[in-house]
Design an enzyme around this catalytic site. Structure first.
Site, PDB file in Angstrom:
ATOM      1  N   GLN A 108       0.834  -1.193   0.000  1.00 25.82           N
ATOM      2  CA  GLN A 108       0.000   0.000   0.000  1.00 25.82           C
ATOM      3  C   GLN A 108       0.873   1.248   0.000  1.00 25.82           C
ATOM      4  O   GLN A 108       1.861   1.330   0.722  1.00 25.82           O
ATOM      5  CB  GLN A 108      -0.917   0.003   1.220  1.00 25.82           C
ATOM      6  CG  GLN A 108      -1.970   1.091   1.181  1.00 25.82           C
ATOM      7  CD  GLN A 108      -2.976   0.937   2.299  1.00 25.82           C
ATOM      8  OE1 GLN A 108      -3.098  -0.125   2.895  1.00 25.82           O
ATOM      9  NE2 GLN A 108      -3.709   2.000   2.596  1.00 25.82           N
ATOM     10  N   SER A 193       4.243  -6.273   2.831  1.00 25.63           N
ATOM     11  CA  SER A 193       2.972  -6.277   3.540  1.00 25.63           C
ATOM     12  C   SER A 193       1.854  -6.828   2.659  1.00 25.63           C
ATOM     13  O   SER A 193       1.783  -8.028   2.418  1.00 25.63           O
ATOM     14  CB  SER A 193       2.652  -4.881   4.050  1.00 25.63           C
ATOM     15  OG  SER A 193       1.523  -4.908   4.881  1.00 25.63           O
ATOM     16  N   HIS A 306       0.469  -2.568  11.302  1.00 21.67           N
ATOM     17  CA  HIS A 306       1.538  -3.435  11.804  1.00 21.67           C
ATOM     18  C   HIS A 306       1.878  -3.162  13.270  1.00 21.67           C
ATOM     19  O   HIS A 306       3.043  -3.207  13.676  1.00 21.67           O
ATOM     20  CB  HIS A 306       2.772  -3.347  10.902  1.00 21.67           C
ATOM     21  CG  HIS A 306       2.484  -3.829   9.510  1.00 21.67           C
ATOM     22  ND1 HIS A 306       2.254  -5.160   9.223  1.00 21.67           N
ATOM     23  CD2 HIS A 306       2.348  -3.160   8.347  1.00 21.67           C
ATOM     24  CE1 HIS A 306       1.989  -5.284   7.927  1.00 21.67           C
ATOM     25  NE2 HIS A 306       2.028  -4.087   7.376  1.00 21.67           N
ATOM     26  N   GLN A 355       0.279 -10.991  10.531  1.00 22.48           N
ATOM     27  CA  GLN A 355       1.034  -9.997   9.767  1.00 22.48           C
ATOM     28  C   GLN A 355       0.579  -8.567  10.022  1.00 22.48           C
ATOM     29  O   GLN A 355       1.394  -7.644  10.095  1.00 22.48           O
ATOM     30  CB  GLN A 355       0.943 -10.331   8.271  1.00 22.48           C
ATOM     31  CG  GLN A 355       1.895  -9.561   7.389  1.00 22.48           C
ATOM     32  CD  GLN A 355       1.229  -9.151   6.090  1.00 22.48           C
ATOM     33  OE1 GLN A 355       0.125  -8.614   6.073  1.00 22.48           O
ATOM     34  NE2 GLN A 355       1.909  -9.413   4.995  1.00 22.48           N
TER      35      GLN A 355
END
Length: 404
Positions: A108, A193, A306, A355
């Site tokens: 992203q 990610s 995160h 994650q």
């Protein structure tokens, strides 16, 4: 430099068609499976079987061919333990991988209005956007091509858009002279990610459609978690990770527990993203100069990705992953959570659920690939941020951008 700053980064369904029995002592497999960093609960199988599995070309649901799969290249033989109806694959299958060519997928922040335009000239790439419309319930291509930027930048739109455009880039490569040979030669993949989902789709761990459904839900769940508490992210430029940690520690001494910050994205030396409560992030920004940071850049993301701020998203992801068919990847896919490849589908599901609350170990991933002998890389999808990071870590790195 701008391309190195703007990233949180984040952010076929081949059946195992051929199975033959391999006789091996059960204890060796069970101990290997338990050695995983995400070890499964202890099991005491009444029946254990071992199988060799080779995914064959064309074994994909819905008539879609596997990404990058002409003949699945190097066939893989692996052990599995069957416990009742559940199969546990030896998670250390790829532990000694030796990379030569890698596909790297963006996260992203890589999105930009106009992406996907080139993909329309290749039918296989254009078809992915049509499939996406049915799954998403809106015209993804129109948003990619025309925006508006504010809508494309939103978490719920940008994640599916980057996933689809990155896989469209694979089809763009396949269509060019020598492209299929490049795809066949790739022996490791990973993504930043969100890009980990793209890498898993390319590896055949799940279908394009199933991956998109997961990415859609992931974006929605992360947005909802962001809306539940005021949080933010900021890039710290010009410091090593130890200094950034000291900066976080200093900021955390001045804010409540609910506002604390942590390193959320280890990109490369001199570029780390910090996530946390808004007050904590403001404290980091205020103190950065005194720690000799060159600059800070507040990231245009919905919240503290995160970190534990994303905990509300985990249960939704776990439920979706539990209902999704995931297979052993045909090549190693390096996890953002621990910078290791995983082979056991159950472990991959646990990794993906973790994650969103775990720091992205991108720096360790790239360093490991280079130290293991990686010769050439390809960044597939919108933007050139990954190439910039790789070049910054290894000036002599050979990396090519393939957009769509």
């Amino acid at each position: 430099m701008r391309s190195l700053l703007f990233h949180h980064h984040l952010h076929c369904s081949p059946s195992h068609c051929l199975r033959s029995s391999i006789l091996r002592k059960p204890s060796s497999l069970v101990s290997a499976a338990m050695a995983s960093s995400l070890a499964l609960p202890a099991i005491f199988p009444n029946r254990i079987s071992f199988a060799a599995s080779e995914a064959l070309n064309g074994c994909c649901r819905n008539g879609a061919r596997g990404f990058g799969i002409k003949n699945f290249g190097r066939s893989r033989v692996f052990m599995s333990v069957s416990v009742g109806s559940q199969t546990v694959v030896d998670d250390s299958l790829f532990a000694d991988y030796k990379p030569s060519a890698a596909f790297l997928f963006p996260g992203q922040g890589a999105q930009a209005v106009g992406m996907g335009k080139e993909a329309q000239s290749v039918s296989a790439a254009a078809e992915l956007y049509k499939k996406a419309n049915d799954i998403l319930g809106y015209d993804l291509l129109e948003l990619c091509l025309s925006g508006p930027k504010e809508k494309l930048d939103s978490t719920v739109i940008s994640q599916p858009a980057i996933y689809v455009t990155s896989l469209a880039a694979v089809e763009m490569l396949r269509a060019r002279d020598g492209g299929q040979q490049i795809i066949d030669a790739v022996d490791v993949t990973c993504g930043l990610s969100l890009g980990e989902y793209t890498a898993l789709a390319f590896s055949g761990a799940f279908s394009f459609e199933d991956g998109l459904k997961l990415v859609k839900l992931r974006g929605e769940a992360m947005q909802e978690a962001s809306d539940a508490a005021k949080s933010a992210m900021v890039s710290i430029i010009g410091l090593d990770s130890d200094k950034v940690q000291q900066l976080c520690d200093a900021a955390n001494q001045e804010v409540d527990e609910t506002e604390k910050v942590q390193i959320a994205n280890f990109l490369c030396t001199g570029n780390y993203a910090v996530s946390g409560g808004v007050k904590g992030v403001e404290a980091v920004e205020a103190k950065a100069k005194s720690f000799k940071a060159r600059m800070t850049v507040r990231l245009a993301v919905a919240g503290a990705f995160h970190t534990s701020f994303m905990e509300p998203a985990v249960s939704r992801l776990e439920a979706a992953l539990a209902a999704t068919e995931i297979r052993t990847p045909r090549i190693p896919v390096i996890s953002n959570v621990d910078a290791q490849p995983h082979a056991d589908p159950a472990t991959i599901k646990k990794i993906l659920a973790r994650q969103v609350t775990s720091p992205v170990q991108w720096e360790t991933t790239v360093k490991t690939l280079v130290s293991k002998g990686l010769k050439r890389s390809y960044e597939l999808g919108p933007g050139k941020v990954i190439a910039g990071i790789v070049k910054r870590m290894d000036r002599g790195a050979e990396i090519e951008n393939i957009g769509a």
